[in-house]
Design a protein around this motif. Structure first.
Motif, PDB file in Angstrom:
ATOM      1  N   ARG A  34       0.835  -1.204   0.000  1.00  0.00           N
ATOM      2  CA  ARG A  34       0.000   0.000   0.000  1.00  0.00           C
ATOM      3  C   ARG A  34       0.869   1.253   0.000  1.00  0.00           C
ATOM      4  O   ARG A  34       0.559   2.221  -0.690  1.00  0.00           O
ATOM      5  CB  ARG A  34      -0.918   0.005   1.215  1.00  0.00           C
ATOM      6  N   ASP A  35       1.945   1.226   0.774  1.00  0.00           N
ATOM      7  CA  ASP A  35       2.851   2.375   0.818  1.00  0.00           C
ATOM      8  C   ASP A  35       3.481   2.625  -0.547  1.00  0.00           C
ATOM      9  O   ASP A  35       3.571   3.766  -0.998  1.00  0.00           O
ATOM     10  CB  ASP A  35       3.946   2.165   1.864  1.00  0.00           C
ATOM     11  N   ARG A  36       3.933   1.556  -1.209  1.00  0.00           N
ATOM     12  CA  ARG A  36       4.545   1.725  -2.526  1.00  0.00           C
ATOM     13  C   ARG A  36       3.537   2.253  -3.537  1.00  0.00           C
ATOM     14  O   ARG A  36       3.867   3.086  -4.372  1.00  0.00           O
ATOM     15  CB  ARG A  36       5.138   0.388  -3.017  1.00  0.00           C
ATOM     16  N   ARG A  37       2.290   1.780  -3.457  1.00  0.00           N
ATOM     17  CA  ARG A  37       1.247   2.255  -4.367  1.00  0.00           C
ATOM     18  C   ARG A  37       0.981   3.745  -4.122  1.00  0.00           C
ATOM     19  O   ARG A  37       0.831   4.521  -5.063  1.00  0.00           O
ATOM     20  CB  ARG A  37      -0.038   1.447  -4.150  1.00  0.00           C
ATOM     21  N   ALA A  38       0.949   4.161  -2.863  1.00  0.00           N
ATOM     22  CA  ALA A  38       0.725   5.562  -2.542  1.00  0.00           C
ATOM     23  C   ALA A  38       1.895   6.429  -3.019  1.00  0.00           C
ATOM     24  O   ALA A  38       1.689   7.542  -3.512  1.00  0.00           O
ATOM     25  CB  ALA A  38       0.528   5.728  -1.038  1.00  0.00           C
ATOM     26  N   ILE A  39       3.113   5.910  -2.895  1.00  0.00           N
ATOM     27  CA  ILE A  39       4.281   6.658  -3.352  1.00  0.00           C
ATOM     28  C   ILE A  39       4.240   6.836  -4.866  1.00  0.00           C
ATOM     29  O   ILE A  39       4.510   7.921  -5.386  1.00  0.00           O
ATOM     30  CB  ILE A  39       5.583   5.954  -2.910  1.00  0.00           C
ATOM     31  N   ARG A  40       3.883   5.765  -5.596  1.00  0.00           N
ATOM     32  CA  ARG A  40       3.790   5.871  -7.056  1.00  0.00           C
ATOM     33  C   ARG A  40       2.723   6.879  -7.465  1.00  0.00           C
ATOM     34  O   ARG A  40       2.922   7.668  -8.385  1.00  0.00           O
ATOM     35  CB  ARG A  40       3.485   4.502  -7.678  1.00  0.00           C
ATOM     36  N   ALA A  41       1.591   6.879  -6.771  1.00  0.00           N
ATOM     37  CA  ALA A  41       0.523   7.830  -7.089  1.00  0.00           C
ATOM     38  C   ALA A  41       0.980   9.258  -6.819  1.00  0.00           C
ATOM     39  O   ALA A  41       0.703  10.168  -7.615  1.00  0.00           O
ATOM     40  CB  ALA A  41      -0.729   7.502  -6.279  1.00  0.00           C
ATOM     41  N   ALA A  42       1.679   9.471  -5.718  1.00  0.00           N
ATOM     42  CA  ALA A  42       2.160  10.809  -5.400  1.00  0.00           C
ATOM     43  C   ALA A  42       3.205  11.271  -6.412  1.00  0.00           C
ATOM     44  O   ALA A  42       3.203  12.440  -6.826  1.00  0.00           O
ATOM     45  CB  ALA A  42       2.745  10.833  -3.988  1.00  0.00           C
ATOM     46  N   GLU A  43       4.081  10.363  -6.839  1.00  0.00           N
ATOM     47  CA  GLU A  43       5.079  10.738  -7.845  1.00  0.00           C
ATOM     48  C   GLU A  43       4.418  11.076  -9.181  1.00  0.00           C
ATOM     49  O   GLU A  43       4.826  12.029  -9.855  1.00  0.00           O
ATOM     50  CB  GLU A  43       6.088   9.602  -8.036  1.00  0.00           C
ATOM     51  N   ALA A  44       3.399  10.321  -9.559  1.00  0.00           N
ATOM     52  CA  ALA A  44       2.680  10.599 -10.808  1.00  0.00           C
ATOM     53  C   ALA A  44       1.978  11.949 -10.731  1.00  0.00           C
ATOM     54  O   ALA A  44       1.992  12.728 -11.699  1.00  0.00           O
ATOM     55  CB  ALA A  44       1.672   9.494 -11.093  1.00  0.00           C
ATOM     56  N   GLU A  45       1.395  12.247  -9.583  1.00  0.00           N
ATOM     57  CA  GLU A  45       0.725  13.537  -9.410  1.00  0.00           C
ATOM     58  C   GLU A  45       1.743  14.677  -9.458  1.00  0.00           C
ATOM     59  O   GLU A  45       1.485  15.725 -10.071  1.00  0.00           O
ATOM     60  CB  GLU A  45      -0.021  13.543  -8.082  1.00  0.00           C
ATOM     61  N   LEU A  46       2.883  14.491  -8.853  1.00  0.00           N
ATOM     62  CA  LEU A  46       3.935  15.499  -8.879  1.00  0.00           C
ATOM     63  C   LEU A  46       4.429  15.732 -10.307  1.00  0.00           C
ATOM     64  O   LEU A  46       4.597  16.879 -10.736  1.00  0.00           O
ATOM     65  CB  LEU A  46       5.100  15.077  -7.985  1.00  0.00           C
ATOM     66  N   GLU A  47       4.644  14.653 -11.049  1.00  0.00           N
ATOM     67  CA  GLU A  47       5.099  14.770 -12.433  1.00  0.00           C
ATOM     68  C   GLU A  47       4.054  15.473 -13.288  1.00  0.00           C
ATOM     69  O   GLU A  47       4.391  16.319 -14.118  1.00  0.00           O
ATOM     70  CB  GLU A  47       5.403  13.383 -13.001  1.00  0.00           C
ATOM     71  N   ALA A  48       2.779  15.168 -13.075  1.00  0.00           N
ATOM     72  CA  ALA A  48       1.723  15.831 -13.830  1.00  0.00           C
ATOM     73  C   ALA A  48       1.696  17.325 -13.502  1.00  0.00           C
ATOM     74  O   ALA A  48       1.504  18.158 -14.392  1.00  0.00           O
ATOM     75  CB  ALA A  48       0.375  15.189 -13.515  1.00  0.00           C
ATOM     76  N   GLY A  49       1.903  17.667 -12.237  1.00  0.00           N
ATOM     77  CA  GLY A  49       1.960  19.062 -11.844  1.00  0.00           C
ATOM     78  C   GLY A  49       3.121  19.794 -12.486  1.00  0.00           C
ATOM     79  O   GLY A  49       3.002  20.949 -12.919  1.00  0.00           O
ATOM     80  N   ARG A  50       4.257  19.124 -12.575  1.00  0.00           N
ATOM     81  CA  ARG A  50       5.425  19.718 -13.217  1.00  0.00           C
ATOM     82  C   ARG A  50       5.160  19.960 -14.718  1.00  0.00           C
ATOM     83  O   ARG A  50       5.540  20.987 -15.259  1.00  0.00           O
ATOM     84  CB  ARG A  50       6.637  18.825 -13.063  1.00  0.00           C
ATOM     85  N   GLU A  51       4.525  18.974 -15.362  1.00  0.00           N
ATOM     86  CA  GLU A  51       4.218  19.133 -16.779  1.00  0.00           C
ATOM     87  C   GLU A  51       3.243  20.280 -17.021  1.00  0.00           C
ATOM     88  O   GLU A  51       3.376  21.025 -17.987  1.00  0.00           O
ATOM     89  CB  GLU A  51       3.662  17.826 -17.350  1.00  0.00           C
ATOM     90  N   ARG A  52       2.267  20.422 -16.135  1.00  0.00           N
ATOM     91  CA  ARG A  52       1.306  21.533 -16.270  1.00  0.00           C
ATOM     92  C   ARG A  52       2.013  22.861 -16.063  1.00  0.00           C
ATOM     93  O   ARG A  52       1.707  23.862 -16.705  1.00  0.00           O
ATOM     94  CB  ARG A  52       0.165  21.379 -15.263  1.00  0.00           C
ATOM     95  N   ALA A  53       2.962  22.903 -15.120  1.00  0.00           N
ATOM     96  CA  ALA A  53       3.675  24.145 -14.845  1.00  0.00           C
ATOM     97  C   ALA A  53       4.574  24.540 -16.022  1.00  0.00           C
ATOM     98  O   ALA A  53       4.753  25.732 -16.290  1.00  0.00           O
ATOM     99  CB  ALA A  53       4.499  23.984 -13.570  1.00  0.00           C
ATOM    100  N   GLU A  54       5.147  23.560 -16.700  1.00  0.00           N
ATOM    101  CA  GLU A  54       6.032  23.852 -17.834  1.00  0.00           C
ATOM    102  C   GLU A  54       5.242  24.307 -19.057  1.00  0.00           C
ATOM    103  O   GLU A  54       5.764  25.063 -19.865  1.00  0.00           O
ATOM    104  CB  GLU A  54       6.847  22.603 -18.186  1.00  0.00           C
ATOM    105  N   ALA A  55       4.000  23.858 -19.180  1.00  0.00           N
ATOM    106  CA  ALA A  55       3.212  24.166 -20.381  1.00  0.00           C
ATOM    107  C   ALA A  55       2.627  25.560 -20.354  1.00  0.00           C
ATOM    108  O   ALA A  55       2.727  26.403 -19.632  1.00  0.00           O
ATOM    109  CB  ALA A  55       2.077  23.163 -20.536  1.00  0.00           C
TER     110      ALA A  55
END
Length: 55
Positions: A34-55
């Protein structure tokens, strides 16, 4: 108490301790998943936020 009763008591205690340890290990593995799944979700959300900020 006879020696036989003491042996049965010791075997019962050892079996109970083994069972509790097995349960703790099992639920620990589930928590890790569960912890690893939550970490992957948080990393994906962070990456999506970074992509939105760059665009």
């Amino acid at each position: 108490m006879s020696d036989h009763d003491i042996q049965l008591l010791a075997i019962g205690i050892a079996a109970g301790m083994d069972l509790m340890l097995l349960i703790q290990i099992g639920f620990g593995l589930l928590d890790d998943r569960r912890d690893r799944r939550a970490i992957r979700a948080a990393e994906a959300e962070l990456e999506a936020g970074r992509e939105r900020a760059e665009a």
